[in-house]
Motif scaffolding. Structure first.
Motif, mmCIF file in Angstrom:
data_model
loop_
_atom_site.group_PDB
_atom_site.id
_atom_site.type_symbol
_atom_site.label_atom_id
_atom_site.label_comp_id
_atom_site.label_asym_id
_atom_site.label_seq_id
_atom_site.Cartn_x
_atom_site.Cartn_y
_atom_site.Cartn_z
ATOM 1 N N CYS A 84 -49.362 49.084 -39.584
ATOM 2 C CA CYS A 84 -48.410 48.169 -38.959
ATOM 3 C C CYS A 84 -49.053 47.464 -37.761
ATOM 4 O O CYS A 84 -49.752 48.094 -36.954
ATOM 5 N N HIS A 124 -47.522 46.347 -35.280
ATOM 6 C CA HIS A 124 -46.811 46.624 -34.031
ATOM 7 C C HIS A 124 -47.578 47.680 -33.238
ATOM 8 O O HIS A 124 -48.291 47.350 -32.302
ATOM 9 N N LEU A 125 -47.483 48.941 -33.625
ATOM 10 C CA LEU A 125 -48.195 49.984 -32.888
ATOM 11 C C LEU A 125 -49.065 50.860 -33.781
ATOM 12 O O LEU A 125 -49.519 51.919 -33.367
ATOM 13 N N CYS A 145 -41.968 49.620 -42.132
ATOM 14 C CA CYS A 145 -42.643 50.566 -41.251
ATOM 15 C C CYS A 145 -41.583 51.508 -40.677
ATOM 16 O O CYS A 145 -40.605 51.048 -40.078
ATOM 17 N N HIS A 159 -40.661 51.804 -36.105
ATOM 18 C CA HIS A 159 -39.666 51.005 -35.367
ATOM 19 C C HIS A 159 -39.035 49.956 -36.283
ATOM 20 O O HIS A 159 -38.617 48.901 -35.844
ATOM 21 N N SER A 217 -40.059 47.749 -38.471
ATOM 22 C CA SER A 217 -40.541 46.410 -38.819
ATOM 23 C C SER A 217 -40.546 46.254 -40.336
ATOM 24 O O SER A 217 -40.757 47.232 -41.066
#
Ligand code: FES
Length: 173
Positions: free
Chosen positions: A98, A100-101, A117, A120, A122
């Protein structure tokens, strides 16, 4: 950085399944993936093929998991404007990490083309160059250019088209 880039020009980068046996090298042919199906594969260099430790390490690379998706004949993937084709026929490969993180995305909904994901929530639209549709991720999942070698096995044509995982500026915030 990806750890599996070819070390010398022309070195092959294969895609393998993880069968549960770290030392078994199960390569993938296009026909192994059903239309509408997908599987997770892991790139490794030709030079690692006969090196047990290298093969195990290759499976554990943080950026290694790649989602290989075979579209149905009536489905099309929208590519980014001006982008060349990185697919092989109806097969497309994207990083599973992902943007994001950096969690591994885990659930692919074939009907909607959304890859989720769990960290969180996504959602990435695989049918539209894996761009984020929902949630905190802001960058598409990087695509891996693929082709087949002379034996009919899927191989990477080059590194991912963009950096895998969270962008530097996102990591800092
Ligand atoms: Fe995937 Fe946050 S790490 S949504």
């Amino acid at each position: 950085h990806t750890g599996w880039k070819p070390e010398k020009p022309g070195e092959k980068v294969y895609l393998r399944r993880h069968t549960g046996n770290f030392h078994e090298v199960s390569l993938v042919r296009p026909e192994d993936v059903e239309p509408g199906g997908f599987e997770t594969v892991f790139p490794f260099r030709e030079s690692e093929r006969n090196d047990e430790h290298a093969l195990v390490a290759a499976l554990k690379r943080a950026d290694a998991p790649v989602m290989l998706i075979r579209m149905r004949p009536n489905q099309a993937i929208t590519k980014r404007a001006g982008q060349e084709d990185f697919n092989y026929g109806d097969l497309y490969a994207y990083s599973k990490i992902c943007t994001h993180l950096g969690c591994p995305t885990s659930l692919f909904e074939q009907q909607t083309g959304l890859l989720l994901c769990p960290c969180h929530q996504s959602q990435f639209d695989v049918f539209e160059y894996a761009k984020p549709r929902f949630g905190p991720a802001t960058r598409p999942l990087p695509q891996l250019p693929i082709t087949v070698d002379e034996e009919g096995y899927l191989v990477a044509r080059s590194d991912f088209i963009e950096a895998v995982g969270p962008a530097f500026w996102e990591r800092k915030s």
